[in-house]
Design an enzyme around this catalytic site. Structure first.
Site, PDB file in Angstrom:
ATOM      1  CE  LYS A  89      14.860   9.983   0.771  1.00  0.00           C
ATOM      2  NZ  LYS A  89      14.628   9.335  -0.495  1.00  0.00           N
ATOM      3  CD  GLU A 119       0.213  -0.229   0.636  1.00  0.00           C
ATOM      4  OE1 GLU A 119       1.229   0.001   1.254  1.00  0.00           O
ATOM      5  OE2 GLU A 119      -0.305   0.991   0.356  1.00  0.00           O
ATOM      6  CB  SER A 165       6.367   1.259   3.317  1.00  0.00           C
ATOM      7  OG  SER A 165       7.567   1.732   4.000  1.00  0.00           O
ATOM      8  CB  CYS A 191      -1.233   5.450  -0.025  1.00  0.00           C
ATOM      9  SG  CYS A 191      -1.669   7.207  -0.355  1.00  0.00           S
ATOM     10  CD  GLU A 202      -1.488  11.026   4.473  1.00  0.00           C
ATOM     11  OE1 GLU A 202      -2.345  10.150   4.621  1.00  0.00           O
ATOM     12  OE2 GLU A 202      -1.451  12.027   4.719  1.00  0.00           O
TER      13      GLU A 202
END
Ligand code: NAI
Length: 777
Positions: free
Chosen positions: A190, A392, A243, A298, A264
């Site tokens: 997806k 982040e 996330s 990331c 990840e």
């Protein structure tokens, strides 16, 4: 403007890339897309819009998958999987190779479509994303080619559910699909709802490559579709990039399901500049680290740590460089910073800065145009605990702090919940290679940033997730050992009186914490009996406090990770030798507790000794690697210890304990081991062997107590880096669920004994760190 004037101002002119071909492709497809299931494009269902963030224009209408669509896609993947596995690696290699070639053939279309859908500068899509996609398929075509010979004892997992983010839409697709199908899995992928277009173009090249139907299935939609994939019973593995918050939910949702999982997740990666660095290069590197892809990376170098002696000069030069960045139309070939992926992300960034930057100074030397753009930003003067230093931001926003000494640099760099990547800038190779292993990160770039390659592992630790993508190590995530497991049976200890007794504690075999015998904090113990009802001794009933004390002791023994492999080997040999000297005693104990035959009891002790010798041998033989990445330089794959491992042992009273301790400590970890649920006495005897073997205090800690009561404390403990369970007690689900607290690695049996090989144990005992060391011109 005349040529003379151009030379005088050195202004850039426009250098637009044409969007015509990509727009034509959209029109040719009716600008409305269904899913790609079983080799067919489905009817368009309920749709949502995919927009160009740079202009706001609607590019296409995309179907939101229903549960029925997901079911259909999973069924197609399942139906295709066995055949895909059976055709063998060499046949699969041909398809991956064809996909690589087709990505190259359509590279321009992919690049422009990616830039339109995501807002990233065409320069980046063209020079970074798409070439890396082709490289990933080439590399894994090779892995498929070699699989049968090189990985004879590994098998595919089955159907993989893959959920990817919007920051590198096609590249993340390649990172997920290439290794999965190379190893004989089939996939349901997806793409993110903001950026589905290149995945849909990829579906078409799967058809062009003649890929068997159902090997790759692509369903589109939002997080709800992701949840359906995660929950689906016929999926064997979930691979997620996105996330940390969603990663945590997926960890909980898959707990106990037996699905493999790799995550990840986010980062707040430090970019450490020492005073002897080549400053101009470090500034260029930093522009790449934090403004590449608008900082929506990331592993972005989003936290600058600059040595105090050069900080002022460095900031001034950085601000001057930032003032020269060009921000605007992503399809302009000389644009440095493009659009933010979606207005929702833009307002997230804007709000974070507006509400939290007060204690610092915000520098924005170049303005952003109207629309979905955010200016390159530097924030200085924040405190280490300020949210902008810890959270982040996922935008072109750099926060900066200073350090004085090398030790402080490491301490500040590691002051984060994340552990994805880090950069180190210095002209001193000794300093760089001293710092790199000390940084809590899965990837370290020396004098560089954002270097990626299919041959080099990528992935994080701590709340950046677990698992590696790329290289041999990345194949772990898409294969499993071939051995067939057998169901674990919980044996029943002989327990005459059946009641817990408050005992004179002096008669209780103690637990072993920090190199000392320790009484159970609860003050309770229970009797251990032979088959004839004879009281053999008492063992303490451990509680959460005992686990906490043991973890503290294990944390305190951090020096073990730095001990040389040679020293660790000697100590493991010594433990084996000392156990061997007491074989009879241990065999007698095992026989009395379990009621087994003398021969089997002796065999168990022999097995335990062999295990110690085997992992003693491995201490200095689990080689790392120098990866042949396509640059002047190397990417070193270094095997590092995980830290503290909490382990629940199986019911072989001695061999079950030794099996977890030996590989873990061989690789430099410290262990908190909970002895067999049924038979604890041999484990409590084992401390005497450890005590006489020069093992530093705290490296091995042994707790006794009921597994189901201790599992939650162990799995939820924030200072434990991994939890293993081979318990006969039904605690796997519990452990996986609670591990979401700090996203520690887990390795649990789910009720099956799989008889792992030494290689499997070693792979679970190390974290592969990739250190990039560029050299030459
Ligand atoms: P997200 O984590 O929600 O989205 C990533 C993917 O997960 C998308 O395909 C989404 O549809 C899917 N997803 C969302 N909820 C799900 C669920 N409950 N179960 C399964 N799949 C689910 O990221 P989002 O909301 O787009 O971005 C928010 C923040 O996340 C960003 O600002 C950034 O901080 C971080 N992020 C980090 C990424 C990374 O690579 N580390 C990538 C994307 C976002």
């Amino acid at each position: 403007m005349t040529v003379k004037e151009i030379f005088e101002t050195m202004e850039y002119g426009d250098a637009p890339e044409s969007a015509a071909e990509a727009l034509r492709w959209l029109v040719d497809n009716g600008s409305r897309f269904g899913h790609f299931i079983g080799g067919q494009t489905t009817e368009v269902g309920t749709t949502f819009e995919s927009r160009n963030p740079a202009t706001g224009e609607v590019l296409a209408h995309i179907s939101q998958a229903s549960q029925a669509d997901v079911d259909l896609a999973v069924a197609a993947a399942k139906a295709a999987q066995k055949k895909w596995e059976k055709i063998g690696g060499k046949a699969r290699a041909k398809y991956l190779y064809a996909l690589a070639r087709l990505v190259q053939k359509h590279a321009r279309l992919f690049s422009v479509l990616e830039s339109l859908d995501n807002g990233k500068p065409i320069r980046e899509a063209r020079d970074a994303d798409i070439p890396l996609v082709a490289r990933h398929f080439y590399y894994h075509a090779g892995m498929a080619q070699l699989m049968d010979e090189e990985l004879p004892d590994r098998a595919p997992l089955g159907v993989c559910g893959q959920i990817i983010p919007w920051n590198f839409p096609l590249l993340m697709l390649a990172w997920k699909i290439a290794p999965a199908i190379a190893m004989g899995n089939t996939v349901v992928l997806k793409p993110a709802e903001y950026t589905p277009l290149t995945a849909l173009l990829f579906a078409q090249i799967c058809t062009e490559a003649g890929l068997p139907k159902g090997v790759v299935n692509i369903v589109t939609g939002d997080g709800a579709v992701g949840e359906m994939i995660v929950a689906h019973n016929d999926i064997d593995k979930i691979a997620f990039t996105g996330s940390t918050a969603v990663g945590r939910r997926i960890r909980q949702a898959t707990a106990g399901s037996g699905k493999s999982l790799t995550l990840e997740l986010g980062g707040k990666s430090p970019y450490v500049v020492f005073e002897d660095a080549d400053i101009d290069s470090a500034i260029e590197g930093l522009v790449d680290a934090i403004f590449f892809n608008q900082g929506q990376v990331c592993c972005a170098g989003s936290r600058l740590l600059v040595q105090e002696s050069i900080a002022e000069d460095f900031h001034n030069r950085l601000i001057a460089r930032m003032a020269k960045l060009r921000i605007g139309n992503p399809l302009d070939k000389s644009i440095d910073v493009g659009a933010i992926v979606d207005p929702a992300q833009l307002s997230r960034i804007t709000q974070m800065i507006e509400t939290s930057a007060q204690s610092g100074k915000v520098h924005q030397p170049v303005a952003a145009p109207e629309g979905c753009f955010y200016p390159p930003t530097l924030i200085t003067g924040l405190h280490g605990s300020d949210s902008l230093m810890q959270e982040e931001i996922f935008g072109p926003v750099l926060v900066s702090t200073t350090f004085r000494t090398q030790a402080e640099a490491v301490q500040v760099a590691n002051n984060t919940r994340f552990g994805l990547a880090a950069s180190v800038w210095t002209e001193n190779i000794n300093l760089a290679l001293d710092i790199a292993p000390k940084l809590a990160a899965g990837v370290v770039w020396v004098n560089g940033a954002n270097m990626f390659d299919a041959a080099a592992g990528f992935g994080g630790l701590r709340e950046s997730g677990f698992g590696r993508e790329g290289g041999w190590e990345g194949l772990q995530a898409y294969t499993k050992p071939i051995v067939k497991g057998k169901a674990v049976k919980a044996p029943k200890a002989f327990d005459k009186p059946q009641v817990l007794e408050v005992e004179g504690l002096d008669r209780t075999a103690k637990m072993y914490i920090g190199g000392k015998q320790a009484r159970p904090d609860s003050g309770y113990s229970k009797g251990v009996y032979s088959s004839k009802g004879k009281l053999l001794g008492h063992v303490g009933i451990g509680s959460r406090k005992d686990i906490r004390n043991a973890v503290e002791a294990a944390r305190g023994a951090a020096g073990w990770a730095k001990a040389s492999a040679h020293l660790r080997a000697q100590i493991l040999y010594y433990i084996g030798e000392n156990l061997s000297a007491r074989s009879d005693e241990f065999a007698a104990r095992i026989q009395a507790m379990t009621g087994t035959t003398a021969g089997k009891a002796v065999q168990e002790v022999t097995d335990a000794i062999e295990t110690l010798f085997t992992f003693a041998a491995w201490c200095d033989k689990l080689d790392g690697a120098a990866k042949p990445v396509p640059m002047r330089g190397v990417a070193l794959a270094m095997n590092e210890s995980l830290g503290v491992i909490g382990a629940f042992c199986d019911d072989r009273p001695l061999a079950g304990l030794v099996e977890v301790i030996a590989p873990a400590i061989a690789m430099g970890n410290r262990v908190v081991a909970v002895a067999s649920d049924a038979y604890q006495l041999a484990a409590t005897d084992f401390y005497q062997v450890l005590d006489t073997s020069d093992l530093p205090a705290g490296v091995v800690n042994i707790i006794t107590g009921p597994h189901d009561a201790l599992a939650e404390t162990m799995a939820g403990h924030m200072d434990i880096d991994a939890v293993w369970s081979f318990s006969s007690s039904d605690i796997s689900k519990h452990i996986e669920f609670e591990s979401a607290s700090n996203l520690k690695r887990t390795w649990v049996n789910n009720g099956m004994d799989r008889g792992y090989s030494a290689r499997d144990w070693l792979a679970q005992s190390v974290e592969v760190k990739t250190v990039w060391v560029p050299y030459g011109e």
